[in-house]
Design a protein around this motif. Structure first.
Motif, mmCIF file in Angstrom:
data_model
loop_
_atom_site.group_PDB
_atom_site.id
_atom_site.type_symbol
_atom_site.label_atom_id
_atom_site.label_comp_id
_atom_site.label_asym_id
_atom_site.label_seq_id
_atom_site.Cartn_x
_atom_site.Cartn_y
_atom_site.Cartn_z
ATOM 1 N N MET A 198 0.801 -1.221 0.111
ATOM 2 C CA MET A 198 -0.068 -0.139 0.004
ATOM 3 C C MET A 198 0.844 1.252 0.080
ATOM 4 O O MET A 198 2.061 1.256 0.592
ATOM 5 N N PHE A 199 0.514 2.020 -0.638
ATOM 6 C CA PHE A 199 1.126 3.736 -0.684
ATOM 7 C C PHE A 199 0.433 4.672 -0.128
ATOM 8 O O PHE A 199 -0.975 4.581 -0.350
ATOM 9 N N VAL A 200 1.035 5.529 0.511
ATOM 10 C CA VAL A 200 0.442 6.796 1.253
ATOM 11 C C VAL A 200 0.996 8.051 0.389
ATOM 12 O O VAL A 200 2.371 8.102 0.479
ATOM 13 N N VAL A 201 0.277 8.881 0.056
ATOM 14 C CA VAL A 201 0.732 10.040 -0.722
ATOM 15 C C VAL A 201 0.348 11.223 0.202
ATOM 16 O O VAL A 201 -0.676 11.496 0.843
ATOM 17 N N THR A 202 1.210 12.157 0.398
ATOM 18 C CA THR A 202 1.177 13.427 1.363
ATOM 19 C C THR A 202 1.570 14.431 0.258
ATOM 20 O O THR A 202 2.415 14.386 -0.526
ATOM 21 N N ARG A 203 1.344 15.708 0.935
ATOM 22 C CA ARG A 203 1.925 17.055 0.139
ATOM 23 C C ARG A 203 2.115 17.832 1.321
ATOM 24 O O ARG A 203 1.731 18.130 2.387
ATOM 25 N N ASP A 204 3.314 18.755 0.816
ATOM 26 C CA ASP A 204 3.758 19.746 2.134
ATOM 27 C C ASP A 204 3.149 20.988 1.522
ATOM 28 O O ASP A 204 3.049 21.753 0.531
ATOM 29 N N GLU A 205 2.191 21.569 2.453
ATOM 30 C CA GLU A 205 1.253 22.585 2.131
ATOM 31 C C GLU A 205 1.959 24.034 1.852
ATOM 32 O O GLU A 205 1.807 24.734 1.186
ATOM 33 N N ASP A 242 -8.210 10.717 -0.853
ATOM 34 C CA ASP A 242 -8.120 9.451 -0.475
ATOM 35 C C ASP A 242 -6.555 8.903 -0.132
ATOM 36 O O ASP A 242 -6.135 8.291 -1.286
ATOM 37 N N GLU A 243 -5.854 9.125 0.819
ATOM 38 C CA GLU A 243 -4.550 8.923 0.793
ATOM 39 C C GLU A 243 -4.210 7.395 0.550
ATOM 40 O O GLU A 243 -3.098 7.054 0.173
ATOM 41 N N THR A 244 -4.977 6.503 0.958
ATOM 42 C CA THR A 244 -4.828 5.047 0.971
ATOM 43 C C THR A 244 -5.172 4.668 -0.572
ATOM 44 O O THR A 244 -5.036 3.320 -0.937
ATOM 45 N N ALA A 245 -5.656 5.292 -1.433
ATOM 46 C CA ALA A 245 -5.963 4.772 -2.705
ATOM 47 C C ALA A 245 -4.904 5.216 -3.993
ATOM 48 O O ALA A 245 -5.162 4.670 -4.915
ATOM 49 N N CYS A 246 -3.869 5.694 -3.415
ATOM 50 C CA CYS A 246 -2.569 5.814 -4.283
ATOM 51 C C CYS A 246 -2.123 4.690 -4.774
ATOM 52 O O CYS A 246 -1.909 3.524 -4.232
ATOM 53 N N LEU A 247 -1.810 4.716 -6.144
ATOM 54 C CA LEU A 247 -1.210 3.644 -6.693
ATOM 55 C C LEU A 247 0.268 3.487 -6.600
ATOM 56 O O LEU A 247 0.730 2.385 -7.246
ATOM 57 N N GLY A 248 1.014 4.320 -6.221
ATOM 58 C CA GLY A 248 2.189 4.384 -6.086
ATOM 59 C C GLY A 248 2.901 4.692 -7.507
ATOM 60 O O GLY A 248 4.413 4.317 -7.448
ATOM 61 N N CYS A 249 2.437 5.085 -8.354
ATOM 62 C CA CYS A 249 3.036 5.327 -9.739
ATOM 63 C C CYS A 249 4.312 6.532 -9.525
ATOM 64 O O CYS A 249 5.073 6.588 -10.633
ATOM 65 N N GLU A 250 4.024 7.338 -8.616
ATOM 66 C CA GLU A 250 4.697 8.436 -8.408
ATOM 67 C C GLU A 250 4.653 9.423 -9.584
ATOM 68 O O GLU A 250 5.701 10.386 -9.781
ATOM 69 N N ALA A 305 6.445 19.319 -3.721
ATOM 70 C CA ALA A 305 5.480 19.181 -2.700
ATOM 71 C C ALA A 305 4.864 17.835 -2.339
ATOM 72 O O ALA A 305 4.165 17.569 -1.240
ATOM 73 N N ILE A 306 4.976 16.878 -3.188
ATOM 74 C CA ILE A 306 4.324 15.706 -3.018
ATOM 75 C C ILE A 306 5.339 14.665 -2.896
ATOM 76 O O ILE A 306 6.271 14.515 -3.572
ATOM 77 N N THR A 307 4.698 13.709 -2.040
ATOM 78 C CA THR A 307 5.537 12.408 -1.795
ATOM 79 C C THR A 307 4.900 11.340 -1.509
ATOM 80 O O THR A 307 3.756 11.612 -1.207
ATOM 81 N N ILE A 308 5.620 10.315 -1.780
ATOM 82 C CA ILE A 308 4.873 9.024 -1.906
ATOM 83 C C ILE A 308 5.537 8.062 -0.768
ATOM 84 O O ILE A 308 6.802 7.666 -0.968
ATOM 85 N N GLN A 309 5.005 7.246 -0.036
ATOM 86 C CA GLN A 309 5.635 6.686 0.927
ATOM 87 C C GLN A 309 4.874 4.877 0.974
ATOM 88 O O GLN A 309 3.742 5.053 0.967
ATOM 89 N N GLU A 310 5.692 3.690 0.651
ATOM 90 C CA GLU A 310 5.135 2.533 0.801
ATOM 91 C C GLU A 310 5.088 2.123 2.310
ATOM 92 O O GLU A 310 6.081 2.342 3.095
ATOM 93 N N VAL A 311 3.938 1.830 2.663
ATOM 94 C CA VAL A 311 3.721 1.234 4.031
ATOM 95 C C VAL A 311 3.225 -0.129 4.096
ATOM 96 O O VAL A 311 2.779 -0.565 3.148
#
Length: 61
Positions: A1-8, A37-45, A55-61
């Motif tokens: 699963m991947f989680v996407v976040t952004r630095d405001e 939906d942070e948990t619907a990220c496909l991890g494609c970057e 501003a956007i980062t993706i982490q695999e959890v």
């Protein structure tokens, strides 16, 4: 699963990531990107690649 976040603070609201996201989990709200939906990220970057400010980062959890 991947989680996407952004630095405001880094987000300039250009919308590049919104247009590029194949999962459609990003939207512009009041000139900033919001993750619907942070948990619907496909991890494609794709969003990470197109973001001109990093501003956007993706982490695999």
């Amino acid at each position: 699963m991947f989680v996407v976040t952004r630095d405001e603070e880094k987000c300039e609201g250009c919308g590049e990531c919104v247009e590029a996201c194949p999962a459609g989990i990003l939207e512009l709200v009041d000139g900033k990107v919001r993750i619907t939906d942070e948990t619907a990220c496909l991890g494609c970057e794709t969003c990470v690649t197109v973001c001109p400010t990093g501003a956007i980062t993706i982490q695999e959890v």
